[in-house]
Design an enzyme around this catalytic site. Structure first.
Site, PDB file in Angstrom:
ATOM      1  CG  ASP A   9     -18.836 -25.899  -3.455  1.00 26.75           C
ATOM      2  OD1 ASP A   9     -20.191 -26.469  -3.013  1.00 26.75           O
ATOM      3  OD2 ASP A   9     -17.496 -26.110  -3.521  1.00 26.75           O
ATOM      4  CG  ASP A  33     -28.500 -31.031 -11.593  1.00 26.14           C
ATOM      5  OD1 ASP A  33     -28.392 -32.252 -10.481  1.00 26.14           O
ATOM      6  OD2 ASP A  33     -29.170 -31.079 -12.419  1.00 26.14           O
ATOM      7  CB  SER A 120     -36.826 -23.210  -6.314  1.00 28.54           C
ATOM      8  OG  SER A 120     -37.107 -24.242  -6.710  1.00 28.54           O
ATOM      9  N   GLY A 122     -32.304 -20.307  -7.492  1.00 26.38           N
ATOM     10  CA  GLY A 122     -30.705 -19.756  -8.705  1.00 26.38           C
ATOM     11  C   GLY A 122     -32.154 -20.022 -10.257  1.00 26.38           C
TER      12      GLY A 122
END
Ligand code: AR6
Length: 167
Positions: A9, A33, A120, A122
């Site tokens: 993470d 995000d 990009s 996901g």
């Protein structure tokens, strides 16, 4: 510049800056995000809103920098990846620009270590194998006198295996 690959993470990573896969609004969203804004707190959004009032939205391939709020890093570099649209709409060039512009911005702030998510791959649907090649070429091909370490932080097994096989 040393390149490392980790599975995990990105909000837990202790590099000086972490990169966010944002959208043009800079006002947050899902995926990485959402995780960054949740963990970093309101200070990140406050900075994003100041950038919005200064320059408007952030274009695809561009990058901006904010505080990292409560995160272990000092800065978040927000870059906007391309939405995958078949690959003939300039997606590889735009994705490449995300990595290079983030590295440039890091250098401008004298940042010596930074961590990238798999931009990009996901919600924006960029095929992971193609995105990994672009990311690797962009970062590996970038020569910096300032940045000492870049970490690719892979959240899912598929990306982790793809990056591990590229190195
Ligand atoms: N740490 C590291 N990587 C993560 C984490 C995390 N905590 N969470 C997800 N990923 P995505 P995009 C990986 O969808 O495709 C947002 O709503 C995930 O497995 O976050 O660039 C924005 O606001 C994937 O490999 O970003 C935009 O609207 C990678 O991060 C849109 O999504 C990117 O997945 C951007 O879409």
């Amino acid at each position: 510049m040393k390149i490392q690959i980790l599975k995990g993470d990105i909000t837990k990573i202790e590099t000086e800056a972490i990169v966010n896969a944002a959208n043009s609004s800079l006002l947050g969203g899902g995926g990485v995000d959402g995780a960054i804004h949740r963990a970093g707190g309101i200070a990140i959004l406050d900075d994003c809103m100041k950038i919005r009032s200064r320059q408007g939205k952030c274009e695809v391939g561009e990058a901006v920098i904010t505080t990292a709020g409560n995160l272990p890093s000092n800065y978040v570099i927000h870059t906007v990846g391309p939405v995958w649209n078949g690959g003939t709409k300039g997606e590889p060039e735009k994705l490449h620009a995300c990595y290079v512009n983030s590295l440039k911005l890091a250098e401008e702030h004298n940042i010596k270590s930074l961590a990238f998510p798999n931009i990009s791959t996901g919600i924006y649907g960029y095929p992971k194998d193609l995105a990994a090649k672009v990311a690797w070429e962009a970062v590996n091909g970038y020569h910096s006198e300032i940045i000492e370490k870049v970490i690719f932080v892979c959240f899912d097994d598929e990306n982790y295996h793809l990056y591990s096989s590229l190195k």
